[in-house]
Design an enzyme around this catalytic site. Structure first.
Site, mmCIF file in Angstrom:
data_model
loop_
_atom_site.group_PDB
_atom_site.id
_atom_site.type_symbol
_atom_site.label_atom_id
_atom_site.label_comp_id
_atom_site.label_asym_id
_atom_site.label_seq_id
_atom_site.Cartn_x
_atom_site.Cartn_y
_atom_site.Cartn_z
ATOM 1 N N CYS A 56 89.509 85.717 55.196
ATOM 2 C CA CYS A 56 88.987 85.145 56.440
ATOM 3 C C CYS A 56 90.091 84.753 57.427
ATOM 4 O O CYS A 56 90.047 85.126 58.604
ATOM 5 C CB CYS A 56 88.061 83.966 56.131
ATOM 6 N N HIS A 103 86.969 77.973 55.420
ATOM 7 C CA HIS A 103 86.551 79.278 55.932
ATOM 8 C C HIS A 103 86.649 79.279 57.452
ATOM 9 O O HIS A 103 86.418 78.259 58.106
ATOM 10 C CB HIS A 103 85.119 79.607 55.503
ATOM 11 N N HIS A 136 83.527 87.655 60.778
ATOM 12 C CA HIS A 136 84.333 87.015 59.743
ATOM 13 C C HIS A 136 84.423 87.918 58.524
ATOM 14 O O HIS A 136 83.671 88.895 58.390
ATOM 15 C CB HIS A 136 83.743 85.652 59.356
#
Length: 369
Positions: free
Chosen positions: A284, A332, A344
């Site tokens: 990510c 994240h 993402h």
């Protein structure tokens, strides 16, 4: 006397022996009770009657494992970045120590020639002889005396003393950096083991599901399989994706953000690989780092540091290119593209994709550049 000793040495009776007819029976009962308690433990750790976990329970635990793995991945990324920095610093210090040692040797040669000249002309000056001794502290002390004297010998010896001190300082810094590097690499290894353990556990849970169950889960959010190109790219055909890319780039607050958005769209469908920063795979924070790098902005490596890479943006003020962060631990990150959506890199088995930012617990947003 004998009876007393025998009585003293008589083995103690098991505390459960008086129950249901003797120690053997008690031990058997206790063993069965423990076994029953163990088998009564179910998937979520409670002590109720065992039953096969539902697909929803498996999915929930898989998502939790992926989130735990992502925390460990960000820790790994941070340790890897620190190790790389320490490794570069160590290399620089070693090169600097080599250069300074070379100059020190040249200064030593000059002092040797000076001493030989003085010997031929009638002996070595006592102060020079003192400074050429094996004791470095005497070098330094004597150099200060000779430097005040202002002689050519004083200048040469003082220069040698300064070089000796600088070489020692650089070598000391190199030793400290090497120790820091070793500690960081040990931390790196620990986080790598944690990530692999979490992902292996997720794979084992996935194996409990049928192919149809895995496919249904993949249809919802990509868990367990790499989706087809259209699915990986979001919820529309290629023409729609290209139109969305142009629209998002046009709505970006500046050209750097627009380039970051375009990069993220171009990465759609590429696999998630923990620790990866592209160009063929990403995690990510690796994706957001690479996207903004294409816009000419150097982001740090981890979610924990990327969140400080620009001013905080209120959720109502989000614009394409902003970084959106999730979970209380900031583990994240995605790249906002407008319309309540982001691009993402989710987790293993789910390639880079478009997703709503409401899919995960929103934590914060920043605007780099």
């Amino acid at each position: 006397m004998t009876a007393t000793v025998a009585s003293h040495r008589k083995p103690r009776q098991h505390p459960l022996a008086s129950l249901t007819g003797g120690s053997r029976t008690a031990r058997t009962a206790a063993t069965l009770a423990l076994a029953g308690a163990a088998t009564a433990t179910v998937f979520d750790g409670t002590g109720q009657a065992a039953s096969p976990p539902t697909p929803a329970q498996v999915k929930g635990r898989i998502n939790a494992l992926y989130q735990e793995a992502e925390v460990a991945t960000q820790n790994y990324n941070g340790a890897k970045e620190a190790a790389g920095t320490a490794r570069q610093e160590l290399s620089r210090l070693q090169d600097e120590a080599a250069r300074r040692t070379q100059k020190l040797n040249a200064a030593r040669t000059e002092l040797g020639a000076l001493a030989a000249s003085q010997y031929r002309s009638g002996g070595v000056d006592p102060t020079v002889r003192l400074l050429l001794s094996a004791d470095p502290q005497r070098y330094l002390d004597g150099a200060a005396v000779l430097e005040r004297a202002g002689s050519h010998q004083a200048t040469a010896v003082a220069g040698y003393a300064r070089r000796l001190g600088s070489v020692r300082q650089v070598r000391q810094r190199a030793e400290e950096t090497a120790e820091r590097l070793a500690a960081t690499e040990a931390t790196l290894k620990k986080h790598r083991v944690t990530v692999v353990h979490k992902l292996d556990a997720a794979e084992q849970l996935l194996s409990r599901l049928t192919a149809e169950q895995r496919q249904r889960m993949a249809g919802r959010d990509g868990v367990g399989t790499v989706r087809a190109d259209r699915g990986a790219r979001g919820d529309g055909p290629l023409d729609g994706i290209l139109h969305g890319s142009r629209a998002a780039a046009a709505a970006a607050p500046n050209p750097r953000a627009a380039r970051a958005v375009s990069f993220a769209y171009a990465a759609l469908g590429k696999p998630y690989v923990w620790g990866a920063t592209g160009p063929s795979a990403f995690d990510c924070s690796g994706l957001t780092q690479a996207a903004w790098k294409s816009g000419g902005v150097a982001l740090p490596r981890t979610t924990y540091t990327q969140i400080s890479s620009g001013p905080r943006i209120d959720r109502s003020q989000l614009a394409p290119g902003d970084l959106v962060f999730f979970y209380s631990g900031i583990s994240h990150v995605g790249l906002y593209i407008g319309g309540g959506k982001m691009i993402h890199a989710p987790h293993p088995g789910a390639p880079v994709r478009i997703a709503p930012i409401d899919q995960m617990p929103f934590a914060a947003a920043t605007r780099p550049g």
